[in-house]
Design a protein around this motif. Structure first.
Motif, PDB file in Angstrom:
ATOM      1  N   TRP A   1       0.964   5.588  -0.278  1.00 33.26           N
ATOM      2  CA  TRP A   1       0.114   6.768  -0.161  1.00 33.26           C
ATOM      3  C   TRP A   1       0.943   8.034  -0.061  1.00 33.26           C
ATOM      4  O   TRP A   1       2.142   7.978   0.215  1.00 33.26           O
ATOM      5  CB  TRP A   1      -0.809   6.647   1.045  1.00 33.26           C
TER       6      TRP A   1
ATOM      7  N   TRP B   1      -3.956   7.266  -2.561  1.00 35.94           N
ATOM      8  CA  TRP B   1      -3.716   5.855  -2.220  1.00 35.94           C
ATOM      9  C   TRP B   1      -3.467   5.115  -3.524  1.00 35.94           C
ATOM     10  O   TRP B   1      -4.136   5.389  -4.518  1.00 35.94           O
ATOM     11  CB  TRP B   1      -4.954   5.196  -1.588  1.00 35.94           C
TER      12      TRP B   1
ATOM     13  N   VAL C   1       0.869  -1.175   0.000  1.00 35.90           N
ATOM     14  CA  VAL C   1       0.000   0.000   0.000  1.00 35.90           C
ATOM     15  C   VAL C   1       0.910   1.230   0.000  1.00 35.90           C
ATOM     16  O   VAL C   1       1.830   1.320   0.809  1.00 35.90           O
ATOM     17  CB  VAL C   1      -0.908  -0.001   1.263  1.00 35.90           C
TER      18      VAL C   1
ATOM     19  N   PHE D   1      -4.122  -0.401  -2.156  1.00 34.61           N
ATOM     20  CA  PHE D   1      -4.947  -0.046  -1.006  1.00 34.61           C
ATOM     21  C   PHE D   1      -6.421  -0.362  -1.292  1.00 34.61           C
ATOM     22  O   PHE D   1      -7.108  -0.959  -0.469  1.00 34.61           O
ATOM     23  CB  PHE D   1      -4.789   1.438  -0.669  1.00 34.61           C
TER      24      PHE D   1
ATOM     25  N   VAL E   1      -4.295  12.555   3.890  1.00 33.45           N
ATOM     26  CA  VAL E   1      -3.907  11.688   2.777  1.00 33.45           C
ATOM     27  C   VAL E   1      -4.486  12.228   1.477  1.00 33.45           C
ATOM     28  O   VAL E   1      -5.666  12.565   1.391  1.00 33.45           O
ATOM     29  CB  VAL E   1      -4.385  10.240   3.017  1.00 33.45           C
TER      30      VAL E   1
END
Ligand code: ADP
Length: 500
Positions: free
Chosen positions: A156, A167, A154, A171, A164
């Motif tokens: 980000w 992603w 994942v 994710f 955030v």
């Protein structure tokens, strides 16, 4: 450099002309109402490569790219500027040498003092550098996204406030969420409730101090299972040390974490398991000493015999630990011999029966086959199955051992009527350090015997398995390739078709 712009006769142009002529950063020039260049400054010369002499009187569309319908486009621009009072545009323009530059152009209609329309002023900025930088930024953003999306982890990014902003696909694939469901957050909803406040605290601290972030937390996958992840993030800073954004990644450490937990648990169990027989041995040593003091040799001998059983237990535990380390290093040596599996099982059961008074061990069936095996190692597997069958059926008194021939394999199984194993734990019993959760703590063990047994059978080219029902009992089995046809007398064997 400037030629007379016919209708500007009455305008005080000298100051302005001087001013405009000196400007190098901008192309500033005048065009007649129908689009012909009427003045040209230093900036225009520098940006386009045309000298004043070359371009004066030429149509301004000379700067357009050759692919465009030149005069038509310029005509439209002039018309818009005239009707709206201003026209601004961005686009690629051509220099004299044929190279392109990215231009910002502003076209403004000009009027004389008597409000007579006399033409246009045009200001061009060369923004090629900025355009290239933007393009390269866009390219590197695309490259980053392609790279991030190709990773199983994942990935980000977050803004300087810790929210955030992106992603990667992993994710969404992992959580089953969609892009519209998640943006502008600090910690996703899919984090385990018990880990949220710790995670939020660590993230806030990193964002406030601009230091690297690292945390372990559980993340819910699309089927609702929480799995341990480790997340890391580094801040991207400008030359003044200010955080511009964060780049983070997290990956699944579930198995590693569980196995580390099991290992810790194992160290505790191992210590306890090793101490138990030692304590008994010590107690018997004291009893032996007292009996000898009283010259009671018979009782002393009885205690020695009992002490031996605990010494054997200790020895077995240590042997298991050594086996594990050999398996880990891939150095569990086998000394293969051709042996009758029927004889081996029979002898093994007989000698095990001598050590147990609580259970009767019944052997059923015959395989009538020879196998290639390391005899002590195979005995170890059978003994492990037998001792588990006895250990995990404390209320019962019988254990069945069954021998069968199945095509090119022999099958040996040990069946008890004991506590059994919960269905959801069946697949784990052959794992290292695994102990099922359904038993009472007085049943001792390291959770290594079955793992070692499975490894031994695997090294012999066989397979292990278990069938069990909680509360009813278990049947542990293994199969081995038949090496030779055996006979009732175990003599006069013929090689079977399978060469294991
Ligand atoms: P241990 O030393 O704990 O007996 P094993 O590797 O031999 O280690 O067995 C692993 C686990 O499998 C045991 O702790 C127990 O929970 C389960 N198990 C093994 N054999 C049996 C059996 N015959 N009946 C019920 N559970 C069993």
């Amino acid at each position: 450099m400037e030629k007379e712009f016919s209708s500007l006769d009455n305008v005080e142009v000298d100051y302005y002309r001087l001013l405009v002529e000196q400007v190098k950063e901008y192309a500033i020039f005048l065009i007649t109402p129908d689009g012909f260049v009427a003045s040209w400054n230093t900036g225009a010369e520098r940006i386009t490569g045309y000298s004043c002499e070359e371009i004066l009187g030429k149509h301004v569309s000379i700067l357009n790219e050759p692919t465009e319908s030149l005069t038509e486009r310029t005509r439209q621009e002039l018309e818009t500027a005239y009707s709206r009072g201003r026209y601004e545009d961005y686009g690629w323009r051509m220099r004299k040498d044929g190279t392109r530059f990215w231009a910002n152009e502003i076209l403004t209609p000009l009027y004389s003092k008597s409000q007579e329309f006399i033409g246009f002023s045009k200001v061009i900025r060369d923004l090629t550098e900025r355009k290239r930088a933007e393009e390269s930024l866009l390219r590197s953003r695309e490259e980053f996204r392609t790279l991030a999306n190709s990773l199983p982890h994942v990935v980000w990014t977050a803004d300087s406030n810790g929210f955030v902003t992106y992603w990667n696909q992993s994710f969404y694939k992992y959580t089953g969420l969609t892009e519209s469901e998640i943006h502008n957050i600090t910690v996703p909803d899919t984090v385990h409730p018990d880990d949220v406040s710790k995670l939020r605290g660590l993230w806030r601290e990193a964002v406030n101090t601009g230091s690297e972030f690292e945390a372990e937390f559980r993340l819910k996958n699309r089927s609702g299972e929480y799995r341990w992840h480790v997340g890391r993030a580094v801040p991207l800073k400008n030359s003044r040390g200010q955080v511009l954004k964060w780049i983070g990644a997290s990956f699944d450490i579930h198995e590693r974490k569980l196995s580390a937990e099991k290992k810790d648990e194992f160290i505790g169990i191992a210590g306890h398991e090793l101490r138990t027989p030692l304590t008994s041995i010590k107690a018997y040593a004291q009893l032996i000493e007292r009996s000898l003091d009283k010259n009671d040799i018979a009782t002393a001998k009885e205690f020695v015999r009992k002490a031996y059983t605990f010494i054997d237990k200790l020895n077995n535990l240590i042997a298991e630990l050594l086996d594990i380390s050999r398996i880990q290093r891939g150095t569990l040596p086998l000394e293969l011999r051709t042996i009758s599996i029927d004889d081996l099982v029979k002898e093994c059961v007989e000698s095990y029966q001598l050590t147990t008074k609580t259970h009767r061990i019944v052997v059923e069936g015959r395989a009538r086959a020879m196998v290639r095996c390391d005899r002590p190692r195979l005995e170890q597997v059978i003994t492990n199955y037998l001792s588990n069958a006895v250990k995990y059926s404390p209320e019962k008194d019988i254990v069945y051992v069954r021998l069968e021939r199945k095509d090119k394999y022999v099958r040996v199984s040990v069946k008890d009527e004991g506590i059994g194993i919960p269905k959801d734990q069946l697949k784990s019993v052959f794992n290292k350090f695994y102990r099922a959760e359904n038993m009472n703590s007085s049943i001792h063990g390291l959770g290594l015997g079955l793992y070692i047994s499975a490894e031994i059978i695997r090294l012999h080219g066989g397979m292990v398995g278990v069938m069990s029902e909680e509360g009813k009992g278990s049947e542990f089995w293994f199969i081995l390739p038949v090496y030779m046809q055996g006979s009732d007398s175990a003599g006069g064997q013929k090689p079977s078709s399978f060469q294991g």
